[in-house]
Motif scaffolding. Structure first.
Motif, PDB file in Angstrom:
ATOM      1  N   ARG A 288       1.273 -35.753 -15.093  1.00  0.00           N
ATOM      2  CA  ARG A 288       0.554 -36.911 -15.617  1.00  0.00           C
ATOM      3  C   ARG A 288      -0.259 -37.468 -14.443  1.00  0.00           C
ATOM      4  O   ARG A 288       0.294 -37.996 -13.486  1.00  0.00           O
ATOM      5  CB  ARG A 288       1.514 -37.955 -16.158  1.00  0.00           C
ATOM      6  N   LEU A 289      -1.560 -37.302 -14.527  1.00  0.00           N
ATOM      7  CA  LEU A 289      -2.451 -37.711 -13.449  1.00  0.00           C
ATOM      8  C   LEU A 289      -3.342 -38.847 -13.951  1.00  0.00           C
ATOM      9  O   LEU A 289      -4.064 -38.693 -14.928  1.00  0.00           O
ATOM     10  CB  LEU A 289      -3.302 -36.536 -12.960  1.00  0.00           C
ATOM     11  N   LEU A 290      -3.260 -39.962 -13.267  1.00  0.00           N
ATOM     12  CA  LEU A 290      -3.982 -41.170 -13.665  1.00  0.00           C
ATOM     13  C   LEU A 290      -5.312 -41.223 -12.939  1.00  0.00           C
ATOM     14  O   LEU A 290      -5.374 -41.076 -11.717  1.00  0.00           O
ATOM     15  CB  LEU A 290      -3.132 -42.382 -13.303  1.00  0.00           C
ATOM     16  N   THR A 291      -6.394 -41.429 -13.703  1.00  0.00           N
ATOM     17  CA  THR A 291      -7.709 -41.655 -13.108  1.00  0.00           C
ATOM     18  C   THR A 291      -8.276 -42.968 -13.639  1.00  0.00           C
ATOM     19  O   THR A 291      -8.050 -43.332 -14.786  1.00  0.00           O
ATOM     20  CB  THR A 291      -8.700 -40.513 -13.407  1.00  0.00           C
ATOM     21  N   CYS A 292      -8.999 -43.665 -12.771  1.00  0.00           N
ATOM     22  CA  CYS A 292      -9.605 -44.936 -13.160  1.00  0.00           C
ATOM     23  C   CYS A 292     -10.961 -45.044 -12.475  1.00  0.00           C
ATOM     24  O   CYS A 292     -11.143 -44.572 -11.344  1.00  0.00           O
ATOM     25  CB  CYS A 292      -8.702 -46.097 -12.738  1.00  0.00           C
ATOM     26  N   ARG A 293     -11.914 -45.650 -13.162  1.00  0.00           N
ATOM     27  CA  ARG A 293     -13.242 -45.815 -12.553  1.00  0.00           C
ATOM     28  C   ARG A 293     -13.153 -46.831 -11.426  1.00  0.00           C
ATOM     29  O   ARG A 293     -12.560 -47.895 -11.558  1.00  0.00           O
ATOM     30  CB  ARG A 293     -14.257 -46.241 -13.610  1.00  0.00           C
ATOM     31  N   ASN A 294     -13.775 -46.476 -10.308  1.00  0.00           N
ATOM     32  CA  ASN A 294     -13.722 -47.349  -9.141  1.00  0.00           C
ATOM     33  C   ASN A 294     -14.918 -48.290  -9.097  1.00  0.00           C
ATOM     34  O   ASN A 294     -15.691 -48.381 -10.064  1.00  0.00           O
ATOM     35  CB  ASN A 294     -13.607 -46.518  -7.858  1.00  0.00           C
ATOM     36  N   GLU A 295     -15.102 -48.964  -7.969  1.00  0.00           N
ATOM     37  CA  GLU A 295     -16.154 -49.961  -7.842  1.00  0.00           C
ATOM     38  C   GLU A 295     -17.544 -49.360  -7.978  1.00  0.00           C
ATOM     39  O   GLU A 295     -18.508 -50.055  -8.327  1.00  0.00           O
ATOM     40  CB  GLU A 295     -16.015 -50.677  -6.492  1.00  0.00           C
ATOM     41  N   ALA A 296     -17.662 -48.068  -7.731  1.00  0.00           N
ATOM     42  CA  ALA A 296     -18.944 -47.382  -7.890  1.00  0.00           C
ATOM     43  C   ALA A 296     -19.116 -46.786  -9.278  1.00  0.00           C
ATOM     44  O   ALA A 296     -20.139 -46.139  -9.565  1.00  0.00           O
ATOM     45  CB  ALA A 296     -19.077 -46.282  -6.838  1.00  0.00           C
ATOM     46  N   GLY A 297     -18.127 -46.981 -10.148  1.00  0.00           N
ATOM     47  CA  GLY A 297     -18.203 -46.447 -11.508  1.00  0.00           C
ATOM     48  C   GLY A 297     -17.780 -44.997 -11.620  1.00  0.00           C
ATOM     49  O   GLY A 297     -17.951 -44.382 -12.678  1.00  0.00           O
ATOM     50  N   LEU A 298     -17.212 -44.431 -10.555  1.00  0.00           N
ATOM     51  CA  LEU A 298     -16.814 -43.028 -10.552  1.00  0.00           C
ATOM     52  C   LEU A 298     -15.319 -42.902 -10.802  1.00  0.00           C
ATOM     53  O   LEU A 298     -14.533 -43.736 -10.332  1.00  0.00           O
ATOM     54  CB  LEU A 298     -17.165 -42.375  -9.218  1.00  0.00           C
ATOM     55  N   PRO A 299     -14.885 -41.854 -11.517  1.00  0.00           N
ATOM     56  CA  PRO A 299     -13.451 -41.674 -11.740  1.00  0.00           C
ATOM     57  C   PRO A 299     -12.733 -41.324 -10.448  1.00  0.00           C
ATOM     58  O   PRO A 299     -13.193 -40.477  -9.675  1.00  0.00           O
ATOM     59  CB  PRO A 299     -13.374 -40.533 -12.753  1.00  0.00           C
ATOM     60  N   GLU A 300     -11.611 -41.972 -10.224  1.00  0.00           N
ATOM     61  CA  GLU A 300     -10.836 -41.779  -9.008  1.00  0.00           C
ATOM     62  C   GLU A 300      -9.382 -41.527  -9.383  1.00  0.00           C
ATOM     63  O   GLU A 300      -8.810 -42.263 -10.198  1.00  0.00           O
ATOM     64  CB  GLU A 300     -10.948 -43.027  -8.131  1.00  0.00           C
ATOM     65  N   ALA A 301      -8.788 -40.499  -8.815  1.00  0.00           N
ATOM     66  CA  ALA A 301      -7.373 -40.222  -9.049  1.00  0.00           C
ATOM     67  C   ALA A 301      -6.533 -41.226  -8.269  1.00  0.00           C
ATOM     68  O   ALA A 301      -6.759 -41.436  -7.072  1.00  0.00           O
ATOM     69  CB  ALA A 301      -7.032 -38.804  -8.615  1.00  0.00           C
ATOM     70  N   THR A 302      -5.568 -41.860  -8.944  1.00  0.00           N
ATOM     71  CA  THR A 302      -4.784 -42.907  -8.296  1.00  0.00           C
ATOM     72  C   THR A 302      -3.292 -42.605  -8.220  1.00  0.00           C
ATOM     73  O   THR A 302      -2.631 -43.020  -7.271  1.00  0.00           O
ATOM     74  CB  THR A 302      -4.959 -44.253  -9.021  1.00  0.00           C
ATOM     75  N   ASN A 303      -2.726 -41.947  -9.215  1.00  0.00           N
ATOM     76  CA  ASN A 303      -1.281 -41.691  -9.263  1.00  0.00           C
ATOM     77  C   ASN A 303      -1.029 -40.369  -9.960  1.00  0.00           C
ATOM     78  O   ASN A 303      -1.787 -39.975 -10.861  1.00  0.00           O
ATOM     79  CB  ASN A 303      -0.539 -42.785 -10.023  1.00  0.00           C
ATOM     80  N   ALA A 304       0.050 -39.703  -9.565  1.00  0.00           N
ATOM     81  CA  ALA A 304       0.424 -38.453 -10.227  1.00  0.00           C
ATOM     82  C   ALA A 304       1.938 -38.328 -10.277  1.00  0.00           C
ATOM     83  O   ALA A 304       2.639 -38.694  -9.330  1.00  0.00           O
ATOM     84  CB  ALA A 304      -0.171 -37.254  -9.495  1.00  0.00           C
ATOM     85  N   ALA A 305       2.432 -37.818 -11.398  1.00  0.00           N
ATOM     86  CA  ALA A 305       3.864 -37.555 -11.568  1.00  0.00           C
ATOM     87  C   ALA A 305       4.014 -36.201 -12.250  1.00  0.00           C
ATOM     88  O   ALA A 305       3.310 -35.888 -13.214  1.00  0.00           O
ATOM     89  CB  ALA A 305       4.524 -38.649 -12.394  1.00  0.00           C
ATOM     90  N   PHE A 306       4.936 -35.402 -11.747  1.00  0.00           N
ATOM     91  CA  PHE A 306       5.216 -34.086 -12.309  1.00  0.00           C
ATOM     92  C   PHE A 306       6.415 -34.201 -13.242  1.00  0.00           C
ATOM     93  O   PHE A 306       7.428 -34.805 -12.896  1.00  0.00           O
ATOM     94  CB  PHE A 306       5.509 -33.095 -11.186  1.00  0.00           C
ATOM     95  N   ARG A 307       6.301 -33.596 -14.434  1.00  0.00           N
ATOM     96  CA  ARG A 307       7.330 -33.731 -15.464  1.00  0.00           C
ATOM     97  C   ARG A 307       7.918 -32.371 -15.824  1.00  0.00           C
ATOM     98  O   ARG A 307       7.180 -31.395 -15.988  1.00  0.00           O
ATOM     99  CB  ARG A 307       6.746 -34.391 -16.714  1.00  0.00           C
ATOM    100  N   MET A 308       9.231 -32.340 -15.965  1.00  0.00           N
ATOM    101  CA  MET A 308       9.959 -31.114 -16.307  1.00  0.00           C
ATOM    102  C   MET A 308      10.876 -31.384 -17.488  1.00  0.00           C
ATOM    103  O   MET A 308      11.583 -32.404 -17.502  1.00  0.00           O
ATOM    104  CB  MET A 308      10.823 -30.662 -15.126  1.00  0.00           C
ATOM    105  N   ALA A 309      10.878 -30.501 -18.462  1.00  0.00           N
ATOM    106  CA  ALA A 309      11.825 -30.604 -19.573  1.00  0.00           C
ATOM    107  C   ALA A 309      13.180 -30.060 -19.138  1.00  0.00           C
ATOM    108  O   ALA A 309      13.263 -29.150 -18.306  1.00  0.00           O
ATOM    109  CB  ALA A 309      11.313 -29.827 -20.777  1.00  0.00           C
ATOM    110  N   ILE A 310      14.252 -30.618 -19.697  1.00  0.00           N
ATOM    111  CA  ILE A 310      15.595 -30.110 -19.416  1.00  0.00           C
ATOM    112  C   ILE A 310      16.334 -29.953 -20.738  1.00  0.00           C
ATOM    113  O   ILE A 310      15.917 -30.467 -21.772  1.00  0.00           O
ATOM    114  CB  ILE A 310      16.390 -31.038 -18.467  1.00  0.00           C
ATOM    115  N   GLY A 311      17.441 -29.219 -20.703  1.00  0.00           N
ATOM    116  CA  GLY A 311      18.213 -29.001 -21.919  1.00  0.00           C
ATOM    117  C   GLY A 311      17.459 -28.128 -22.910  1.00  0.00           C
ATOM    118  O   GLY A 311      16.804 -27.164 -22.533  1.00  0.00           O
ATOM    119  N   ASN A 312      17.529 -28.515 -24.182  1.00  0.00           N
ATOM    120  CA  ASN A 312      16.865 -27.735 -25.237  1.00  0.00           C
ATOM    121  C   ASN A 312      15.524 -28.322 -25.646  1.00  0.00           C
ATOM    122  O   ASN A 312      14.926 -27.885 -26.635  1.00  0.00           O
ATOM    123  CB  ASN A 312      17.769 -27.669 -26.471  1.00  0.00           C
ATOM    124  N   SER A 313      15.043 -29.310 -24.909  1.00  0.00           N
ATOM    125  CA  SER A 313      13.788 -29.953 -25.281  1.00  0.00           C
ATOM    126  C   SER A 313      12.630 -28.978 -25.156  1.00  0.00           C
ATOM    127  O   SER A 313      12.566 -28.168 -24.222  1.00  0.00           O
ATOM    128  CB  SER A 313      13.542 -31.179 -24.394  1.00  0.00           C
TER     129      SER A 313
END
Length: 442
Positions: A288-313
């Motif tokens: 899950r990678l979060l992007t948001c427009r910055n002060e120049a109006g350009l998309p900027e990556a701000t946060n990232a989280a890696f997700r893994m399923a466990i069990g039978n999901s």
């Protein structure tokens, strides 16, 4: 011809009514949980960017709360519900967590109960978030005012920043897949569409189910709900995670029946890069990678989280029991992982609970591609301010699974083990809200 029997029409109406009820319940729950924040800032002036980002967002929420139609009346209703709901929520989450947390942290059960009351009354942080963000720990409690909750982001903040629906249909997975294809953004295609009791025509879609593994999901669903994997086992047969085996005709008939209550899509099932095999259960793992427009109006990556399923999901969704870990945006290195944190079972770990494989310190494959693809995808949606991208890492590179126009920050604050209120995403949200309000007031 569409099936217009009375029973089918009733089923469709029930499906629509249930979705509307869920939306109402979610919005009402946010209004109740956020009431203390709105009350504490009720008579403060409209926020300005001179404030710290977290306080700006808290105050904007309060300012918006009382601007709602019948705001004071809704506040009275929410107040009554708050006093009724809080003891119930404390009881539920205390019974579920308190003994294990007391043994693990040394914080007594009584202290946890009082802590939940304090967090809810002072910071509008419900018991759900109290355990998720580990606010029973002294260092986390000191930072309570810096946490950003769903009622203030998914509520007025994101609502203000949404583009006109006629120009951007990101929430519609069919529109999203077609738009990404037209813009040259690598995204998972849609193979079939079922709605109103029949298979619907689809641009570039299939007439028959392909002989390959499939993934079925609601057209407008989120959170990993009602998604199903069907593995191709030969001779025109498919098997799901529960062992049910259907022929292609039987599976299409099942999807046709399901579509009386909601639209369903069929997409190809994707496989992880082999570098992720030992930290997944076979389900697709995503960032899950979060992007948001910055002060120049350009998309900027701000946060990232890696997700893994466990069990039978069959999905890696954080709210469906999956694990998540923070990702270093510059290097793609991951750290220790945990579940959503509203149960004490998993805790924090640096190895996979099933395989025992180490993931702390591991570098995710194709990381530069993952970030570049998310930024490119945001550029293809020029009216979007903030997007949470679900990006897969396949054997041949990165691929967009979907974009979330109202991404909550729970996964990032949990995985990063700290609040977002002083981070880049908070600053950018405050900046874009202020600019949107100024534009609206002209």
């Amino acid at each position: 011809m569409p099936d217009t029997s009375l029973g089918n029409r009733i089923a469709a109406l029930k499906g629509a009514a249930w979705k509307a009820l869920l939306r109402f319940g979610e919005n009402f729950a946010y209004m109740v949980a956020g009431l203390p924040m709105a009350l504490r800032r009720m008579f403060r002036p409209r926020p300005t960017l001179a404030l710290p980002p977290a306080e700006y967002l808290h105050r904007y929420y309060a300012w918006s709360y009382w601007r709602l139609p019948f705001g004071v009346l809704k506040g009275l209703v929410a107040g009554l519900a708050w006093f009724l709901a809080l003891p119930i929520a404390i009881l539920i989450f205390t019974r579920r967590n308190s003994r294990a947390i007391a043994a693990r942290s040394g914080v007594s059960i009584t202290a946890q109960v009082l802590g939940q009351v304090e967090m809810a009354a002072r910071f509008a942080i419900a018991p759900f978030w109290y355990y998720m963000f580990e606010l029973y720990l002294p260092d986390r409690k000191k930072q309570a005012a810096l946490y950003l909750t769903a009622h203030e982001t998914i509520g007025p903040a994101y609502s203000l920043l949404q583009p006109p629906p006629q120009s951007d249909g990101m929430d519609d997975k069919i529109w999203f897949a077609e738009h990404c294809h037209e813009q040259g953004v690598r995204a998972v295609p849609v193979l079939m569409h079922f709605a109103r009791g029949e298979r619907q025509p689809l641009k570039g879609g299939s007439e028959i189910l392909p002989e390959g593994d499939l993934f079925v999901k609601p057209r407008s669903g989120s959170g990993g709900h009602r998604m199903e994997r069907w593995d191709f086992i030969g001779q025109s047969r498919y098997r799901n995670a529960h062992g049910e085996v259907l022929t292609a005709e039987e599976l299409m008939a099942k999807l046709t029946r399901q579509s009386l209550k909601d639209d369903f899509l069929v997409q190809p099932r994707l496989s992880n890069d082999p570098a992720l095999d030992d930290i997944s259960n076979g389900a697709l793992a995503t960032v899950r990678l979060l992007t948001c427009r910055n002060e120049a109006g350009l998309p900027e990556a701000t946060n990232a989280a890696f997700r893994m399923a466990i069990g039978n999901s069959v999905v890696d969704n954080f709210h469906q029991g999956g694990l998540a870990t923070a990702v270093d945006l510059n290097t793609g290195v991951i750290g220790i992982a945990s579940d959503i944190g509203i149960r004490p079972d998993v805790g924090w770990r640096d190895t996979h609970p099933v395989s025992g494989a180490l993931f702390k310190g591991r570098t995710l494959p194709h990381w530069d591609q993952v970030v570049a693809l998310a930024v490119k995808a945001h550029e293809a949606f020029p009216e979007r301010i903030v997007v949470g991208w679900d990006v897969a890492m396949l054997p041949d590179g990165a691929m967009i699974i979907e974009g979330n126009g109202k991404p909550d920050l729970d996964i990032h604050q949990r995985a990063e083990r700290g609040p977002a209120g002083q981070s880049r995403i908070a600053s950018l949200l405050a900046f874009n809200i202020e600019r949107a309000e100024q534009t609206r007031s002209r």
